[in-house]
Design an enzyme around this catalytic site. Structure first.
Site, PDB file in Angstrom:
ATOM      1  N   HIS A   1       0.822  -1.208   0.000  1.00 20.36           N
ATOM      2  CA  HIS A   1       0.000   0.000   0.000  1.00 20.36           C
ATOM      3  C   HIS A   1       0.858   1.262   0.000  1.00 20.36           C
ATOM      4  CE1 HIS A   1      -3.474  -2.494   0.790  1.00 20.36           C
ATOM      5  NE2 HIS A   1      -2.910  -2.963   1.881  1.00 20.36           N
TER       6      HIS A   1
ATOM      7  N   HIS B   1       5.795   6.779   6.280  1.00 21.32           N
ATOM      8  CA  HIS B   1       5.443   6.225   4.976  1.00 21.32           C
ATOM      9  C   HIS B   1       4.915   7.356   4.095  1.00 21.32           C
ATOM     10  CE1 HIS B   1       1.688   6.212   7.313  1.00 21.32           C
ATOM     11  NE2 HIS B   1       1.201   6.645   6.177  1.00 21.32           N
TER      12      HIS B   1
ATOM     13  N   HIS C   1       2.500   8.863   0.591  1.00 24.31           N
ATOM     14  CA  HIS C   1       1.342   8.790  -0.309  1.00 24.31           C
ATOM     15  C   HIS C   1       1.699   9.628  -1.535  1.00 24.31           C
ATOM     16  CE1 HIS C   1      -1.228   7.150   2.951  1.00 24.31           C
ATOM     17  NE2 HIS C   1      -0.473   7.932   3.722  1.00 24.31           N
TER      18      HIS C   1
ATOM     19  N   GLU D   1      -2.509  13.476   0.665  1.00 25.60           N
ATOM     20  CA  GLU D   1      -3.818  13.194   1.258  1.00 25.60           C
ATOM     21  C   GLU D   1      -4.460  14.502   1.725  1.00 25.60           C
ATOM     22  OE1 GLU D   1      -3.286   9.644   3.932  1.00 25.60           O
ATOM     23  OE2 GLU D   1      -4.226   8.819   2.123  1.00 25.60           O
TER      24      GLU D   1
ATOM     25  N   HIS E   1       3.940  10.723   6.219  1.00 21.01           N
ATOM     26  CA  HIS E   1       3.292  10.639   7.530  1.00 21.01           C
ATOM     27  C   HIS E   1       4.256  10.014   8.525  1.00 21.01           C
ATOM     28  CE1 HIS E   1      -0.921  10.695   5.529  1.00 21.01           C
ATOM     29  NE2 HIS E   1      -0.452  11.903   5.746  1.00 21.01           N
TER      30      HIS E   1
ATOM     31  N   THR F   1      -5.633   7.188   7.907  1.00 18.20           N
ATOM     32  CA  THR F   1      -6.201   7.377   6.565  1.00 18.20           C
ATOM     33  C   THR F   1      -6.277   6.068   5.788  1.00 18.20           C
ATOM     34  OG1 THR F   1      -4.083   7.856   5.505  1.00 18.20           O
ATOM     35  CG2 THR F   1      -5.266   9.727   6.483  1.00 18.20           C
TER      36      THR F   1
HETATM   37 ZN   LIG Z   1      -0.385   7.769   5.716  1.00 23.17          ZN
END
Ligand SMILES: [Zn+2]
Length: 280
Positions: free
Chosen positions: A80, A107, A109, A119, A132, A214
């Site tokens: 992910h 990590h 996004h 995000e 994050h 999230t």
């Molecule tokens: Zn995150």
């Protein structure tokens, strides 16, 4: 009568589709079916309208411990995201937080192109990537137990902006991403590196609100801190993130891990506050 393989296979396929969560084909809109908290009213991420964010005197300077010395880090592709586990001790406190929070992982996004990826959005505009830094309240012992308590987790979010030149602090991480292209591959050690060299905006102004993880199970236990300053990153560096493979598949074929961001969620009755103006 033989074993009914077609029924068995159908059951396996159905099970896989409900058991796995993801982002492909508007996947994030389906999370509440299996994870009801994802449909609750304190969800993250949100859009931050900086003109509507009142300044709070409560939100003073965040204090960092262990962020300025080389940290032991490993990176993996969990299907992910690109996830960096932090093996050293690093903590934050202050800034309106109650107690001390321990950093466990960070990590990212990102998008399939530079028009999306983050995000949180600022005044409705997404950035090309967001990191994050996930912390849990030290007194609650672990991430697993802390995620069940309001305020058990605190996550620091920083957005990325474009740069013509490589951000040297990211060279090692970007190079090692090529070693974790398939999801679930063995974590790879990074060269020990000070966290503040990767995330210099941490010492700047920030926005604060209460929200959630999230990703499923979307636990509403997170005190969010999103920083005003961005981190520059070159397109060719961002491209290395886009090369990773997702745990999701298109029929049978592997797909690249891109657009692994959740759309912004309604603020409902929440107010995003701004830190007191900090001068350094
Ligand atoms: Zn995150």
């Amino acid at each position: 009568m033989g074993f009914k393989w077609h029924i068995f296979l159908l059951m396996v396929i159905c099970y896989c589709q409900i058991a796995e969560w993801g982002y492909e084909n508007n996947g994030a809109y389906k999370w509440p079916i299996m994870y009801p908290t994802c449909g609750d009213n304190l969800q993250s991420p949100v859009n931050i309208n900086i003109f509507l964010a009142p300044t709070s005197p409560r939100l003073g300077r965040l204090r960092f411990t262990g962020y300025n010395t080389p940290a032991w880090l490993t990176v993996k592709n969990d299907g992910h995201t690109a996830l960096v586990e932090v093996k050293s001790n690093a903590y934050i406190e202050g800034g309106g937080l109650h107690g001390r929070y321990k950093l466990t992982q960070f990590h990212f996004h990102w998008g399939s192109d530079n028009t999306r990826g983050s995000e949180h959005t600022i005044n409705g505009v997404p950035a090309r990537m967001e990191v994050h830094l996930v912390h849990y309240k030290e007194s609650l012992g672990s991430f697993q137990s802390a995620q069940n308590f309001p305020g058990g987790l605190t996550v620091l979010g920083i957005l990325y902006s474009g740069s013509m030149t490589n951000n040297g602090a990211y060279n090692d991480l970007v190079n090692k991403l090529s070693l974790v292209l398939p999801p679930g591959s063995t974590p790879v050690a990074l060269q020990p590196q000070a966290l503040l060299s990767l995330f210099p905006p941490l010492v700047g102004n920030y926005f604060r609100y209460t929200g959630s993880l999230t990703t499923p199970p979307c636990s509403q236990s997170v005190i969010w801190t999103v920083f005003q300053k961005t981190i520059p990153i070159a397109n060719r560096q961002l491209q290395s993130f886009r090369q990773l493979f997702s745990s999701e598949k298109n029929v049978m074929f592997p797909v690249r891990l891109q657009n692994n961001y959740r759309p912004t969620q309604p603020l409902n009755r929440r107010i995003v506050e701004s830190s007191s103006f900090l001068v350094f």
